[in-house]
Scaffold this active site. Structure first.
Site, PDB file in Angstrom:
ATOM      1  N   ASN A 112       0.860  -1.182   0.000  1.00 31.71           N
ATOM      2  CA  ASN A 112       0.000   0.000   0.000  1.00 31.71           C
ATOM      3  C   ASN A 112       0.896   1.232   0.000  1.00 31.71           C
ATOM      4  O   ASN A 112       2.092   1.143   0.328  1.00 31.71           O
ATOM      5  CB  ASN A 112      -0.909  -0.009   1.234  1.00 31.71           C
ATOM      6  CG  ASN A 112      -2.061   0.980   1.121  1.00 31.71           C
ATOM      7  OD1 ASN A 112      -2.288   1.593   0.067  1.00 31.71           O
ATOM      8  ND2 ASN A 112      -2.792   1.168   2.213  1.00 31.71           N
ATOM      9  N   HIS A 114       0.927   5.422   1.317  1.00 37.81           N
ATOM     10  CA  HIS A 114       0.239   6.356   2.207  1.00 37.81           C
ATOM     11  C   HIS A 114       0.925   7.724   2.104  1.00 37.81           C
ATOM     12  O   HIS A 114       2.155   7.798   2.114  1.00 37.81           O
ATOM     13  CB  HIS A 114       0.293   5.839   3.648  1.00 37.81           C
ATOM     14  CG  HIS A 114      -0.435   6.724   4.605  1.00 37.81           C
ATOM     15  ND1 HIS A 114      -1.813   6.753   4.679  1.00 37.81           N
ATOM     16  CD2 HIS A 114       0.013   7.636   5.504  1.00 37.81           C
ATOM     17  CE1 HIS A 114      -2.178   7.642   5.592  1.00 37.81           C
ATOM     18  NE2 HIS A 114      -1.101   8.192   6.105  1.00 37.81           N
TER      19      HIS A 114
HETATM   20  C1  GRF Z   1      -2.744   8.751  -2.803  1.00 32.25           C
HETATM   21  O1  GRF Z   1      -2.444   9.947  -2.138  1.00 32.25           O
HETATM   22  C2  GRF Z   1      -2.381   7.576  -1.951  1.00 32.25           C
HETATM   23  O2  GRF Z   1      -1.276   7.794  -1.143  1.00 32.25           O
HETATM   24  C3  GRF Z   1      -3.616   7.401  -1.096  1.00 32.25           C
HETATM   25  O3  GRF Z   1      -4.699   7.704  -1.952  1.00 32.25           O
HETATM   26  C4  GRF Z   1      -4.247   8.560  -3.003  1.00 32.25           C
HETATM   27  C5  GRF Z   1      -4.565   7.833  -4.268  1.00 32.25           C
HETATM   28  O4  GRF Z   1      -4.354   8.592  -5.396  1.00 32.25           O
HETATM   29  N1  GRF Z   1      -3.641   6.071  -0.547  1.00 32.25           N
HETATM   30  P1  GRF Z   1      -4.558   7.935  -6.831  1.00 32.25           P
HETATM   31  O5  GRF Z   1      -5.961   7.304  -6.863  1.00 32.25           O
HETATM   32  O6  GRF Z   1      -3.482   6.935  -7.068  1.00 32.25           O
HETATM   33  O7  GRF Z   1      -4.492   9.099  -7.787  1.00 32.25           O
END
Ligand code: GRF
Length: 224
Positions: A112, A114
């Site tokens: 994942n 974050h």
């Molecule tokens: C990102 O900021 C990621 O860190 C978080 O959700 C957002 C997803 O962005 N988990 P995307 O859908 O990949 O544009």
């Protein structure tokens, strides 16, 4: 894991899918030896689904609202991922917590990302939390998913400064740029068999070392 064989990925999304796009771009550029076997969204209107389709990828919607429990949803998710021969599950803006059902189906095989320097600011609105806290640095973290929220073994982090005139949008955009760099890189390290889990530490084999005297100050000393 066979290091010469392209890694089979299952990407889980809920929204925009810019991290998915970054992974697709790296694969198409020949810098990441992987194939995306399936892109699964829990939201039918996630714009990331359209990105996947544009690149000829198989997509599927599994709406969590159709399941009585988190575990039942995860059982269906795991079944679909297994059916597609997925070796590594990549959560890319997937807004669902995973239960032990998924963790047991893919032990140490779920990543994942974050938007903070974990363990600081786990959970939602991490960029806003860092701003409101008055932190000088934040960033993003790729980690292996474990039972705790944003608590798993850390693979790679990028550090992003918080500037005096930042708002949530500007800061989030700068963090996102770094996310797009480190996520495909973390997957590549996994594909190359270079990530070794020692308790909760991830050892990256053959990685360049950050010079031991390297430190970043914000504001920089020269400005004081
Ligand atoms: C990102 O900021 C990621 O860190 C978080 O959700 C957002 C997803 O962005 N988990 P995307 O859908 O990949 O544009």
């Amino acid at each position: 894991m066979n290091e010469n064989k392209p890694l089979s990925l299952g990407v889980l999304i809920s929204g925009t899918g810019t991290n998915l796009q970054a992974i697709i771009d790296e694969i198409e550029a020949g810098r990441l030896s992987a194939r995306i076997a399936v892109v699964i969204s829990n939201r039918s209107r996630a714009p990331g689904l359209e990105r996947a389709r544009r690149h000829g990828l198989e997509t599927m919607v599994i709406d969590h609202r159709g399941f009585a429990s988190r575990e039942e949803f995860d059982r269906q998710l795991a079944a679909v991922l297994n059916r597609h021969g997925v070796e590594l599950v990549v959560c890319a803006g997937f807004m669902r917590l995973l239960s032990p059902v998924m963790l047991d189906a893919f032990p140490n095989r779920i990543m994942n990302i974050h938007p903070s320097l974990l363990p600081a600011f786990p959970g939602i609105n991490a960029q806003r939390a860092a701003l409101q806290h008055g932190a000088r640095w934040t960033g993003c973290t790729v980690f292996f998913v474990s039972a705790g929220v944003d608590d798993g073994p850390i693979i790679i982090q990028a550090v992003v400064p918080i500037l005096p005139d930042d708002d949530e949008g500007r800061l989030s955009a700068r963090i996102l740029c770094q996310e797009h760099r480190i996520y495909p890189y973390a997957i590549r390290l996994y594909q190359e068999g270079r990530l070794e889990l020692q308790q909760r530490r991830v050892v990256v084999r053959g990685a360049l070392l950050v010079p031991p005297d390297q430190a970043w100050l914000n504001p920089p000393l020269a400005a004081c």
